[in-house]
Design a protein around this motif. Structure first.
Motif, PDB file in Angstrom:
ATOM      1  N   ARG A 360       0.818  -1.215   0.000  1.00 59.62           N
ATOM      2  CA  ARG A 360       0.000   0.000   0.000  1.00 59.62           C
ATOM      3  C   ARG A 360       0.854   1.268   0.000  1.00 59.62           C
ATOM      4  NH1 ARG A 360      -5.416  -0.162   1.969  1.00 59.62           N
ATOM      5  NH2 ARG A 360      -5.025   1.751   3.142  1.00 59.62           N
ATOM      6  N   ASN A 361       2.065   1.180   0.562  1.00 58.45           N
ATOM      7  CA  ASN A 361       2.931   2.355   0.670  1.00 58.45           C
ATOM      8  C   ASN A 361       4.082   2.323  -0.335  1.00 58.45           C
ATOM      9  OD1 ASN A 361       2.019   3.949   3.251  1.00 58.45           O
ATOM     10  ND2 ASN A 361       1.956   1.786   3.840  1.00 58.45           N
ATOM     11  N   ARG A 362       3.914   1.539  -1.400  1.00 52.62           N
ATOM     12  CA  ARG A 362       5.029   1.351  -2.337  1.00 52.62           C
ATOM     13  C   ARG A 362       5.434   2.635  -3.043  1.00 52.62           C
ATOM     14  NH1 ARG A 362       0.359  -0.492  -4.353  1.00 52.62           N
ATOM     15  NH2 ARG A 362      -0.247   0.001  -6.527  1.00 52.62           N
ATOM     16  N   ARG A 363       4.551   3.620  -3.123  1.00 51.54           N
ATOM     17  CA  ARG A 363       4.878   4.885  -3.790  1.00 51.54           C
ATOM     18  C   ARG A 363       5.273   5.985  -2.806  1.00 51.54           C
ATOM     19  NH1 ARG A 363       0.555   2.785  -6.773  1.00 51.54           N
ATOM     20  NH2 ARG A 363       1.091   2.390  -8.979  1.00 51.54           N
ATOM     21  N   ASP A 364       5.343   5.631  -1.525  1.00 52.42           N
ATOM     22  CA  ASP A 364       5.752   6.577  -0.484  1.00 52.42           C
ATOM     23  C   ASP A 364       7.065   6.070   0.106  1.00 52.42           C
ATOM     24  OD1 ASP A 364       6.177   8.144   1.750  1.00 52.42           O
ATOM     25  OD2 ASP A 364       4.109   8.037   2.473  1.00 52.42           O
ATOM     26  N   PRO A 365       8.209   6.581  -0.358  1.00 53.33           N
ATOM     27  CA  PRO A 365       9.502   6.011   0.074  1.00 53.33           C
ATOM     28  C   PRO A 365       9.675   5.993   1.582  1.00 53.33           C
ATOM     29  CG  PRO A 365       9.802   7.501  -1.776  1.00 53.33           C
ATOM     30  CD  PRO A 365       8.384   7.651  -1.349  1.00 53.33           C
ATOM     31  N   ALA A 366       9.286   7.062   2.274  1.00 52.41           N
ATOM     32  CA  ALA A 366       9.488   7.110   3.724  1.00 52.41           C
ATOM     33  C   ALA A 366       8.666   6.033   4.435  1.00 52.41           C
ATOM     34  CB  ALA A 366       9.120   8.497   4.252  1.00 52.41           C
ATOM     35  N   ALA A 367       7.371   5.933   4.087  1.00 51.61           N
ATOM     36  CA  ALA A 367       6.518   4.927   4.719  1.00 51.61           C
ATOM     37  C   ALA A 367       6.935   3.516   4.312  1.00 51.61           C
ATOM     38  CB  ALA A 367       5.059   5.171   4.351  1.00 51.61           C
ATOM     39  N   LEU A 368       7.347   3.362   3.065  1.00 52.59           N
ATOM     40  CA  LEU A 368       7.782   2.050   2.582  1.00 52.59           C
ATOM     41  C   LEU A 368       8.988   1.554   3.376  1.00 52.59           C
ATOM     42  CD1 LEU A 368       7.703  -0.252   0.483  1.00 52.59           C
ATOM     43  CD2 LEU A 368       9.160   1.172  -0.986  1.00 52.59           C
ATOM     44  N   VAL A 369       9.982   2.413   3.547  1.00 51.77           N
ATOM     45  CA  VAL A 369      11.182   2.022   4.285  1.00 51.77           C
ATOM     46  C   VAL A 369      10.848   1.765   5.750  1.00 51.77           C
ATOM     47  CG1 VAL A 369      13.429   2.822   5.085  1.00 51.77           C
ATOM     48  CG2 VAL A 369      12.756   3.186   2.711  1.00 51.77           C
ATOM     49  N   ALA A 370       9.957   2.570   6.330  1.00 52.02           N
ATOM     50  CA  ALA A 370       9.578   2.380   7.733  1.00 52.02           C
ATOM     51  C   ALA A 370       8.939   1.023   7.931  1.00 52.02           C
ATOM     52  CB  ALA A 370       8.624   3.496   8.168  1.00 52.02           C
ATOM     53  N   TRP A 371       7.975   0.662   7.084  1.00 53.94           N
ATOM     54  CA  TRP A 371       7.321  -0.639   7.232  1.00 53.94           C
ATOM     55  C   TRP A 371       8.272  -1.798   6.935  1.00 53.94           C
ATOM     56  CZ3 TRP A 371       3.254  -2.109   9.753  1.00 53.94           C
ATOM     57  CH2 TRP A 371       2.233  -1.192  10.016  1.00 53.94           C
ATOM     58  N   ALA A 372       9.108  -1.638   5.914  1.00 57.05           N
ATOM     59  CA  ALA A 372      10.061  -2.700   5.591  1.00 57.05           C
ATOM     60  C   ALA A 372      11.066  -2.894   6.716  1.00 57.05           C
ATOM     61  CB  ALA A 372      10.788  -2.368   4.288  1.00 57.05           C
ATOM     62  N   SER A 373      11.464  -1.806   7.369  1.00 57.79           N
ATOM     63  CA  SER A 373      12.434  -1.899   8.458  1.00 57.79           C
ATOM     64  C   SER A 373      11.856  -2.624   9.659  1.00 57.79           C
ATOM     65  CB  SER A 373      12.887  -0.488   8.860  1.00 57.79           C
ATOM     66  OG  SER A 373      13.510   0.178   7.781  1.00 57.79           O
ATOM     67  N   VAL A 374      10.583  -2.390   9.959  1.00 61.87           N
ATOM     68  CA  VAL A 374       9.950  -3.068  11.086  1.00 61.87           C
ATOM     69  C   VAL A 374       9.631  -4.518  10.729  1.00 61.87           C
ATOM     70  CG1 VAL A 374       7.938  -3.046  12.620  1.00 61.87           C
ATOM     71  CG2 VAL A 374       9.033  -0.898  11.976  1.00 61.87           C
ATOM     72  N   ALA A 375       9.339  -4.766   9.455  1.00 62.30           N
ATOM     73  CA  ALA A 375       9.005  -6.125   9.024  1.00 62.30           C
ATOM     74  C   ALA A 375      10.223  -7.038   8.994  1.00 62.30           C
ATOM     75  CB  ALA A 375       8.363  -6.087   7.642  1.00 62.30           C
ATOM     76  N   ALA A 376      11.407  -6.477   8.723  1.00 63.51           N
ATOM     77  CA  ALA A 376      12.598  -7.306   8.545  1.00 63.51           C
ATOM     78  C   ALA A 376      12.912  -8.180   9.757  1.00 63.51           C
ATOM     79  CB  ALA A 376      13.795  -6.429   8.177  1.00 63.51           C
ATOM     80  N   PRO A 377      12.975  -7.634  10.988  1.00 58.34           N
ATOM     81  CA  PRO A 377      13.252  -8.513  12.124  1.00 58.34           C
ATOM     82  C   PRO A 377      12.140  -9.524  12.388  1.00 58.34           C
ATOM     83  CG  PRO A 377      12.785  -6.275  12.871  1.00 58.34           C
ATOM     84  CD  PRO A 377      12.939  -6.220  11.393  1.00 58.34           C
ATOM     85  N   ALA A 378      10.893  -9.183  12.035  1.00 54.86           N
ATOM     86  CA  ALA A 378       9.798 -10.146  12.192  1.00 54.86           C
ATOM     87  C   ALA A 378       9.999 -11.331  11.252  1.00 54.86           C
ATOM     88  CB  ALA A 378       8.456  -9.466  11.919  1.00 54.86           C
ATOM     89  N   LEU A 379      10.397 -11.056  10.024  1.00 52.92           N
ATOM     90  CA  LEU A 379      10.692 -12.135   9.083  1.00 52.92           C
ATOM     91  C   LEU A 379      11.880 -12.956   9.552  1.00 52.92           C
ATOM     92  CD1 LEU A 379      10.333 -13.590   6.370  1.00 52.92           C
ATOM     93  CD2 LEU A 379      11.731 -11.787   5.315  1.00 52.92           C
ATOM     94  N   LEU A 380      12.903 -12.287  10.047  1.00 57.95           N
ATOM     95  CA  LEU A 380      14.077 -12.998  10.557  1.00 57.95           C
ATOM     96  C   LEU A 380      13.691 -13.946  11.691  1.00 57.95           C
ATOM     97  CD1 LEU A 380      17.147 -13.473  10.796  1.00 57.95           C
ATOM     98  CD2 LEU A 380      17.236 -11.477  12.321  1.00 57.95           C
ATOM     99  N   ALA A 381      12.830 -13.487  12.589  1.00 58.32           N
ATOM    100  CA  ALA A 381      12.429 -14.325  13.716  1.00 58.32           C
ATOM    101  C   ALA A 381      11.729 -15.589  13.246  1.00 58.32           C
ATOM    102  CB  ALA A 381      11.530 -13.534  14.667  1.00 58.32           C
ATOM    103  N   ILE A 382      10.869 -15.472  12.234  1.00 60.51           N
ATOM    104  CA  ILE A 382      10.186 -16.655  11.707  1.00 60.51           C
ATOM    105  C   ILE A 382      11.186 -17.619  11.078  1.00 60.51           C
ATOM    106  CG2 ILE A 382       8.557 -17.443   9.957  1.00 60.51           C
ATOM    107  CD1 ILE A 382       6.878 -15.032  10.491  1.00 60.51           C
ATOM    108  N   LEU A 383      12.149 -17.081  10.342  1.00 52.95           N
ATOM    109  CA  LEU A 383      13.170 -17.940   9.735  1.00 52.95           C
ATOM    110  C   LEU A 383      14.019 -18.625  10.802  1.00 52.95           C
ATOM    111  CD1 LEU A 383      14.325 -15.667   6.763  1.00 52.95           C
ATOM    112  CD2 LEU A 383      12.778 -17.643   6.695  1.00 52.95           C
ATOM    113  N   LEU A 384      14.297 -17.914  11.897  1.00 54.54           N
ATOM    114  CA  LEU A 384      15.096 -18.515  12.969  1.00 54.54           C
ATOM    115  C   LEU A 384      14.375 -19.663  13.655  1.00 54.54           C
ATOM    116  CD1 LEU A 384      16.746 -15.380  14.654  1.00 54.54           C
ATOM    117  CD2 LEU A 384      17.841 -17.119  13.231  1.00 54.54           C
ATOM    118  N   LEU A 385      13.039 -19.677  13.563  1.00 50.97           N
ATOM    119  CA  LEU A 385      12.299 -20.806  14.133  1.00 50.97           C
ATOM    120  C   LEU A 385      12.662 -22.119  13.444  1.00 50.97           C
ATOM    121  CD1 LEU A 385       8.773 -19.205  14.600  1.00 50.97           C
ATOM    122  CD2 LEU A 385      10.273 -20.031  16.421  1.00 50.97           C
TER     123      LEU A 385
END
Length: 597
Positions: A360-385
């Motif tokens: 939804r925020n793909r055309r808003d660089p600031a919001a896109l980076v903010a959501w991707a930054s918060v999502a990254a450790p969540a994805l990492l945690a699932i992979l670490l499982l």
């Protein structure tokens, strides 16, 4: 002013009220365990012993546990940070309710403090990323994460609860629109967590990398990067000076020692240098960031090459005999479908939410980076499982912003329906689905494999650590006891006996002595007993650890004790008929005695 506006205006008071009600409910739910001083985890018991030692005059920087491996003690790689609230509560309450009751209340209240901090951090994060009114939904989802919530339950006094809270604060700092403040919060939360332990290192490192990415995308974020670097370096230095134990002044790899202190100080300095440079063009910023990452990696590899292997530094023999058999160190899929589904249900919903918000925020660089930054450790945690199931609490907590976003997008559409059934039932169903509760309940219908060994182990794990079961053991004259590694911490906490080892990797020789004794022949066990001056041998047949001895050494010392095939140098100690324990006194030829404090 409607109800939502009133909720928004007084959201801090509502947050406080929810935390207090949650505290009351959790204490009520664990009241029986509180009365029985049911510190069921080995780390909780050792934490209590560390607090007692501190209050009894043991040095601030001396964290050796002298009731294990006496008289030398066991090297515990923690810090005093988590001891402080437990000790403080006990000191305040002891004059009013007595020492024993003060301890019970201290171990009940202390874990609730980081829970409150984490709830506040999650509330602020979802307010910033989603909507001001979303904080209540975020808190509700956080409390639905049973693995996460378990780390803040009364009696769970180990350091993981505080580290989860620090991780939540770090995410809050990354989501802060105020650049300098956000960098300071992230840096200090990272330093605080590392001063406690390295368990969250990968997530925190990823959040630090996200800060760099935000700067690459927007050079105006230089203040965030600079304050992050300064607070990270300064916070780690302060944490090391105040809390690093005598043992952690050595260049070891598993705590905030000179190894990680130097790495974090250099990382902070590089961040400040990048922020000061800040070229106008983003490719140049990307190149500088890549160069800084290479410098940091090369420094780590050249300065501390012994830390390029697994950080615990255990020998292959110890890993094979002990660490590889630890349940929480095994991948999640080895624990069965029921456990796996109940843990990953909300993280999977969170990933859907993160993906949706990124799209939804793909055309808003600031919001896109903010959501991707918060999502990254969540994805990492699932992979670490897929590597270790102990990542479950972090995976659930880190998924909350994404799961909240998903629910926040779904529920308004349901509530706008003209059909009341859709509004009510649909909203409830959506929440139960996103929170993972439906998946958890569905696992009840999955046939569980019947295992006689598991049933026996569950029963023994529940009965052996209880005060009632250990009371007859405590009534025996004080002695040095050879018992299971996982039973040692509980034994020294609620009896006057000493034990050989607890499950702490720096004490590999002690753990191996226990493992080799129970898995070896009686003669091999006797050599350990004679070397250490052991007075008693104590087993609780069926405990999880004993299944390893039974599986790998069907005719070993432990199995012979179970079959009542006693060597001449052991005699049974009479215990009540309903006792789950078997205890034996060492007799015969004199053995070397140690002087215990």
């Amino acid at each position: 002013m409607d109800a939502l506006d009133r909720l928004e205006k007084h959201w801090r008071w509502w947050l406080l009220l929810v935390w207090l009600l949650t505290c009351v409910l959790l204490i009520f739910n664990r009241w029986g365990q509180m009365r029985g001083f049911g510190l069921s985890d080995t780390d909780d018991n050792i934490r209590m012993m560390e607090v007692r030692a501190l209050l009894n005059g043991q040095g601030w920087y001396d964290l050796r546990q002298y009731r294990l491996n006496p008289p030398y003690g066991a090297n515990i790689h923690w810090s005093r940070i988590v001891d402080l609230p437990i000790a403080g509560i006990k000191l305040v309450l002891a004059p009013m309710v007595g020492g024993a009751a003060a301890e019970r209340w201290a171990v009940a209240i202390a874990p609730l403090l980081p829970m409150g901090l984490a709830m506040a951090a999650i509330a602020v994060t979802v307010r910033r990323l989603i909507a001001p009114h979303a904080f209540g939904l975020g808190i509700a989802l956080l409390l639905c994460g049973h693995s996460t919530r378990g780390m803040w339950s009364p009696l769970r006094i180990d350091h993981h609860g505080w580290q989860l809270a620090a991780l939540a604060v770090a995410v809050m700092g990354l989501a802060d629109p105020k650049r300098a403040r956000g960098g300071i919060v992230l840096g200090l939360a990272t330093a605080f967590s590392l001063a406690i332990g390295l368990e969250m290192l990968l997530y925190l490192g990823l959040l630090g990398a996200a800060t760099g990415l935000i700067w690459i995308v927007d050079g105006g974020q230089a203040r965030r990067l600079a304050t992050y670097g300064l607070s990270l370096a300064g916070g780690c230095a302060l944490g090391f000076l105040i809390f690093a134990s005598d043992a952690n002044r050595e260049p070891l790899c598993d705590a905030l020692t000179p190894v990680w202190l130097s790495v974090m100080v250099l990382a902070g300095a590089l961040c400040v240098g990048l922020a000061m440079a800040t070229p106008q063009r983003w490719p140049l910023r990307l190149g500088l960031a890549a160069a800084a990452a290479i410098v940091l990696g090369v420094f780590y590899a050249l300065a501390w090459p012994h830390c390029l292997q697994r950080l615990e530094g255990v020998s292959p023999e110890l890993a094979a005999m002990w660490l590889d058999n630890v349940r929480e160190a095994r991948p999640l899929y080895t624990h069965g479908w029921q456990v796996a589904i109940s843990i990953v249900a909300m993280p999977v919903a969170g990933l859907f939410g993160y993906g949706l918000m990124i799209w939804r925020n793909r055309r808003d660089p600031a919001a896109l980076v903010a959501w991707a930054s918060v999502a990254a450790p969540a994805l990492l945690a699932i992979l670490l499982l897929l590597w270790q199931s102990r990542a479950g609490p972090a995976a659930q907590m880190l998924s909350v912003p994404g799961a909240t976003a998903l629910a926040w997008l779904i529920i308004p559409g349901l509530r706008s329906s003209k059909w009341m059934l859709v509004r009510v039932v649909g909203t409830v169903f959506a929440f139960l689905l996103v929170s993972g509760i439906i998946a958890q309940e569905a696992t009840r219908f999955i046939p569980k494999p019947k295992s006689k060994v598991s049933a026996i182990a569950n029963k023994a794990n529940g009965s052996c650590p209880t005060l009632a079961a250990l009371r007859p053991i405590a009534q025996q004259p004080r002695g040095y006891v050879l018992t299971f590694v996982d039973l040692g911490p509980r034994l020294i906490t609620v009896t006057h006996h000493d034990a050989v080892a607890g499950p702490y990797h720096r004490n590999g020789a002690d753990i191996l002595d226990v493992m080799k004794s129970f898995r070896g022949t009686p003669d091999e066990a006797h050599r350990v007993i004679a070397k250490r001056g052991i007075d008693y041998v104590l087993i609780c047949p069926g405990m999880a650890e004993s299944t390893v001895y039974a599986a790998y050494a069907k005719n070993g010392f432990y199995m012979q004790l179970v079959r009542n095939k006693l060597p001449a140098w052991l005699t049974p100690v009479p215990l009540p008929k309903d006792s789950p324990y078997r205890m034996f006194r060492v007799i015969g030829e004199p053995v070397a005695k140690t002087v215990r404090p």
